[in-house]
Design a protein around this motif. Sequence first.
Motif, PDB file in Angstrom:
ATOM      1  N   ARG A 136       1.035  -1.198   0.094  1.00 66.02           N
ATOM      2  CA  ARG A 136       0.066  -0.020   0.161  1.00 66.02           C
ATOM      3  C   ARG A 136       1.013   1.290   0.115  1.00 66.02           C
ATOM      4  N   ARG A 137       0.474   2.303  -0.778  1.00 67.30           N
ATOM      5  CA  ARG A 137       1.494   3.378  -1.119  1.00 67.30           C
ATOM      6  C   ARG A 137       3.059   3.089  -1.236  1.00 67.30           C
ATOM      7  N   GLY A 138       3.261   2.102  -1.844  1.00 67.17           N
ATOM      8  CA  GLY A 138       4.477   1.571  -2.288  1.00 67.17           C
ATOM      9  C   GLY A 138       5.411   0.971  -0.938  1.00 67.17           C
ATOM     10  N   MET A 139       4.457   0.701  -0.032  1.00 70.78           N
ATOM     11  CA  MET A 139       5.348   0.149   1.475  1.00 70.78           C
ATOM     12  C   MET A 139       4.572  -1.175   1.633  1.00 70.78           C
ATOM     13  N   PRO A 140       5.204  -2.031   2.618  1.00 66.20           N
ATOM     14  CA  PRO A 140       4.474  -3.160   3.062  1.00 66.20           C
ATOM     15  C   PRO A 140       3.066  -2.551   3.730  1.00 66.20           C
ATOM     16  N   ALA A 141       1.989  -3.393   3.836  1.00 65.08           N
ATOM     17  CA  ALA A 141       0.663  -3.133   4.419  1.00 65.08           C
ATOM     18  C   ALA A 141       1.200  -3.246   5.806  1.00 65.08           C
ATOM     19  N   VAL A 142       0.004  -2.460   6.528  1.00 66.36           N
ATOM     20  CA  VAL A 142       0.036  -2.876   8.246  1.00 66.36           C
ATOM     21  C   VAL A 142      -0.029  -4.152   8.491  1.00 66.36           C
ATOM     22  N   HIS A 143      -0.814  -5.195   7.997  1.00 68.85           N
ATOM     23  CA  HIS A 143      -0.819  -6.451   8.322  1.00 68.85           C
ATOM     24  C   HIS A 143       0.449  -7.088   8.098  1.00 68.85           C
ATOM     25  N   VAL A 144       1.364  -6.571   7.016  1.00 69.22           N
ATOM     26  CA  VAL A 144       2.640  -7.417   6.878  1.00 69.22           C
ATOM     27  C   VAL A 144       3.552  -6.770   7.879  1.00 69.22           C
ATOM     28  N   LYS A 145       3.665  -5.568   8.147  1.00 67.94           N
ATOM     29  CA  LYS A 145       4.465  -5.243   9.330  1.00 67.94           C
ATOM     30  C   LYS A 145       4.237  -5.525  10.725  1.00 67.94           C
ATOM     31  N   TRP A 146       2.666  -5.397  11.180  1.00 64.69           N
ATOM     32  CA  TRP A 146       2.430  -5.776  12.272  1.00 64.69           C
ATOM     33  C   TRP A 146       1.564  -6.966  12.930  1.00 64.69           C
ATOM     34  N   GLY A 147       1.427  -7.804  11.635  1.00 68.56           N
ATOM     35  CA  GLY A 147       0.555  -8.925  11.608  1.00 68.56           C
ATOM     36  C   GLY A 147      -1.016  -8.686  11.625  1.00 68.56           C
TER      37      GLY A 147
END
Lengths: 321, 321
Positions: free
Chosen positions: B91-102
Amino acid sequence: MDLIEEIKKRSSHVDKGIEEYLPIDKPYELYKAARYLPDAGGKRLRPATVILAAEAVGSDLETVLPAAVAVELVHNFTLVHDDIMDRDDIRRGMPAVHVKWGEAGAILAGDTLYSKAFEILTHASGEPERILKCIDILSKACRDICEGQWMDVEFEDRNDVTKEEYLEMIEKKTGVLYAASMQIGAILGGSSEEVSDAFYEFGRLIGIAFQIYDDVIDMTTPEEILGKVRGSDLMEGKKTLIAIHALNKGVELRIFGKGEATTEEINEAVQQLEDAGSIGYVRDLALNYIAKGKELLNIVDDSESKTILLAVADYMITRSY
Amino acid sequence: MDLIEEIKKRSSHVDKGIEEYLPIDKPYELYKAARYLPDAGGKRLRPATVILAAEAVGSDLETVLPAAVAVELVHNFTLVHDDIMDRDDIRRGMPAVHVKWGEAGAILAGDTLYSKAFEILTHASGEPERILKCIDILSKACRDICEGQWMDVEFEDRNDVTKEEYLEMIEKKTGVLYAASMQIGAILGGSSEEVSDAFYEFGRLIGIAFQIYDDVIDMTTPEEILGKVRGSDLMEGKKTLIAIHALNKGVELRIFGKGEATTEEINEAVQQLEDAGSIGYVRDLALNYIAKGKELLNIVDDSESKTILLAVADYMITRSY
């Protein structure tokens, strides 16, 4: 006075309120998923306390019914999302929402319950200033619940959780919604700020007591009454207040976090916890919270509703399951 | 008038507002997860339209900044939860929130953004009646977004989605939040109900146009500008309005739902859609929504903000990505 009877008198209106304010609309499956848990029952303690607080300050059920329904929907919203996070597949003896409608369905059902709660509260009767204050309290309570759930998940990977951290976590996960329920009932019931603040504190204290007494029940209630194996918190390695107290005292619990144990091993562990004073410590703490909470209700005149609220407080620490 | 410049002038205040109204508090990781997407930027079109609507009815940025921030947080809340549901990892060229924080972290981050949005809106300046009306609009918009997302997920398994159903879905998923943004800006800006209703309708129409024009862009914009393969909607078998129109006309698209295709095959499919009039049909429909929407703004006097809002409407159907 029959407490269960008095709660039921009020919760039957909450049941009807849920049907009225959250009708099953299109897309039907979304609303069926949203209504699934609220329709499955539960004790309805939170909405009952909204109504009882309103009555205790001289108002009535009709005035605060939308707010009571809103609080119950928020409670159910947190259950739906928590069950996804905690991978709990059974709730109220039935498959959880994410088991029946998938994870995406459960996320959306939760979000719908949440949106609807605010929509309903917005349409509560009363002065706009009072309704706004209630929306503020409820949204802040929801944020506290998120913080509490975050802490709970985080604690699983930590061995150094302190008593203070544990109490903050359960205050946020459980205490604040009882607190908000009482305060909202009092505010919409027309009370002064001093009175509604006292109701908030009453709710907060009995909510915390409710949760820590759960830990005592897990240790002391026989399996046939508890409906699950006694001491399961210990076997799962849960950092309850009893466990924190015992670990701080250097008690070595062989079954802690082991996943299973024989009845003798459980009995032995419970005995160790009794000997270390850990169970007594938590029981006394819960009793203390309840006593402090009940004192706060001196701020309103005696009434039937006040008597019931005091009985609700006692129920928190006398129930056996 | 430089539209991008005018949006930026306002969105820079929204950036600061997010920092002020959603501070990174304890538990820090929860608030970092909540702030992650809002801090990553985005066009801030929705909060900018809250501000522009307020200006166009004679109010100013300061008055509606909390409401603008609330709308942006609601938008981000839906993105966080949608990405979990749609399994979109970027999302927005970055890992999505669930990718970073589960997943549990992302559910809670979304719920926190949502709670905070209502908390902030409750503290907006203005008459309590007007603020209550705005909370009602925003909570209803959130429920519509849930309904729209539910329909979107449901449509994946259906081959008989009608034009009307598709339009209802995107109205709910995208139209209503633009509609709510404009209406909230006008209400808190002090407008009459007639004017704020017209702003709602303006936002609804340009929001729908924005979304259906996306389908046109997917077909007609070269890969180097689009940032992804042209015609990806077709390959994924998405029931866009273009596809629905073509399927209704009996057009047989070889690459539909095939997952991949050569450039020649894509060019051939796009040519088929042009020949069948499907792309032209959707482009005209978008133009029509925009024209209708712009007419509605005749209800307010000419002003710089009105000119910008009309330019926002045109932007919806002139952007190439």
